[in-house]
Design an enzyme around this catalytic site. Sequence first.
Site, PDB file in Angstrom:
ATOM      1  N   TYR A 144       0.961  -1.323  -0.013  1.00 45.49           N
ATOM      2  CA  TYR A 144       0.033   0.105   0.034  1.00 45.49           C
ATOM      3  C   TYR A 144       1.001   1.254  -0.129  1.00 45.49           C
ATOM      4  O   TYR A 144       1.760   1.444   0.933  1.00 45.49           O
ATOM      5  CB  TYR A 144      -0.961  -0.099   1.023  1.00 45.49           C
ATOM      6  N   ASP A 238       9.288   2.432  -0.129  1.00 45.77           N
ATOM      7  CA  ASP A 238       8.415   3.104   0.517  1.00 45.77           C
ATOM      8  C   ASP A 238       8.578   3.092   1.789  1.00 45.77           C
ATOM      9  O   ASP A 238       8.357   1.624   2.514  1.00 45.77           O
ATOM     10  CB  ASP A 238       6.879   2.835   0.047  1.00 45.77           C
ATOM     11  N   LYS A 266       4.914   9.182   8.810  1.00 45.18           N
ATOM     12  CA  LYS A 266       4.811   8.626  10.255  1.00 45.18           C
ATOM     13  C   LYS A 266       5.549   9.253  11.502  1.00 45.18           C
ATOM     14  O   LYS A 266       5.650  10.242  11.881  1.00 45.18           O
ATOM     15  CB  LYS A 266       4.507   7.369  10.164  1.00 45.18           C
TER      16      LYS A 266
HETATM   17  N1  HOZ Z   1      -3.646   3.107   6.072  1.00 41.79           N
HETATM   18  C1  HOZ Z   1      -3.130   3.349   7.405  1.00 41.79           C
HETATM   19  C2  HOZ Z   1      -2.343   2.430   8.026  1.00 41.79           C
HETATM   20  N2  HOZ Z   1      -1.550   1.605   7.093  1.00 41.79           N
HETATM   21  C3  HOZ Z   1      -4.497   3.502   8.390  1.00 41.79           C
HETATM   22  C4  HOZ Z   1      -4.641   5.080   8.706  1.00 41.79           C
HETATM   23  C5  HOZ Z   1      -5.652   5.494   9.611  1.00 41.79           C
HETATM   24  O1  HOZ Z   1      -6.753   5.056   9.567  1.00 41.79           O
HETATM   25  O2  HOZ Z   1      -5.562   6.423  10.404  1.00 41.79           O
END
Ligand code: HOZ
Length: 430
Positions: A144, A238, A266
């Site tokens: 992702y 990534d 992050k």
């Molecule tokens: N796609 C995010 C974790 N891989 C989730 C982010 C969120 O919902 O805060």
Amino acid sequence: MSTGASIKAFEEAQQLIPGGVNSPVRAFKSVGGTPIFITEGEGAYLTDVDGNKYVDFVQSWGPLIFGHRDESIEAAVIEAVKHGLSFGAPTVAETELAKLVVSFFDSVDKVRFVSSGTEAVMSAIRLARGFTGKDDIVKFTGCYHGHSDSLLVEAGSGAVTFGNPSSPGVPADFTKHTLLATYNDIESVKKCFADSSDIACIIIEPIAGNMGLVPADKEFLAELRKICDANGALLIFDEVMSGFRGSLHGAESITGTSPDIITLGKVIGGGMPVGAFGARAEIMSQLSPDGPVYQAGTLSGNPVAMAAGYAALSKLQKNGQIMSVLNARALRLVEGMKAAATECGITMQIDTRGSMFGFFFNEKPVKNFADACNSDAELFAKFHSGMLDEGFYFACSLYETGFISTAVTDEMIENTIQASAKVFKAITNG
Ligand code: HOZ
């Protein structure tokens, strides 16, 4: 455990916000029940609107490596706020954070800050295309890379959690340049290069965290490097999720393979919205205003976010031993849970990288997305809900990763293991 206030808050939110959430995974849809609404975080703990307290293994999906309300990050943010929230003009704080980020990575000379991981990756892809003059990209199923159009193809995280790894609303024309390969399977990558001579880059999560935790094999990454070099393509790591989590110096430091471009997010923002992408000077010089590849953002390099990021990264730099301490805890946690599961006749696959941990209810090792999808989702949902009742907050999707913060103590880890034993017993007896 009472969750009445969360249920009420969720009902109200659903009237006004699609699904009641501003990011889909949070809705608890794949594990059932109601998402808990948070009022406060402190150290290792979250408190919800009903007053329940949980040990937090999500940590805002990764950023909070020092737990909630870390003193030095909080102080840095408060100090920055006193000078103004945003200027849309350069500040010294951006250069200071850039210097710090560059010092962590062998392969990065220059870095540009943006406001999210999605933005970082989208911009990195554009840069790779601009630099190589080619259009196609290779991505791996189950990885992702944020929700931009060309990357929302067979994606992990929330996309797969809801069974839509490729989203409606993305025209086929936008994704025709995205070639799909299988994680940890070099033949599938070779096939992409056999099919296209127009590949700008391979993008990969070298420590995949969005199909559960599935690290790439060292040999596989080394082969990707060779294929990119032989074909004039760039290799993008990534590390939005794994950056400063899997290792302090990037996946390159633990796998021996260097990327051309790295994307971050992050932890780099210490809990504030920050993303970044960096590369050697030759590549970064293609970026506007030095070069022709355009990229911009009103809140990019925001002074409050820079201050939070700087406080987090400088604390990490001063505490080099942190990663091995966190890894020991992560390992103890998943090994303890696995032993508890085995006692109840449940097979678990486990892994860790630095402060990241992952587990699958799966009879076989998980090397790629198809393997991850063969995990027992129903069992995961029962485990998640049982642990929540016991006061332990795990990611609400099997296609995510767990995180240990420095605020999580050995005692909390042991308590979590004991709780997991209780939950496994309840599940298997029931
Ligand atoms: N796609 C995010 C974790 N891989 C989730 C982010 C969120 O919902 O805060």
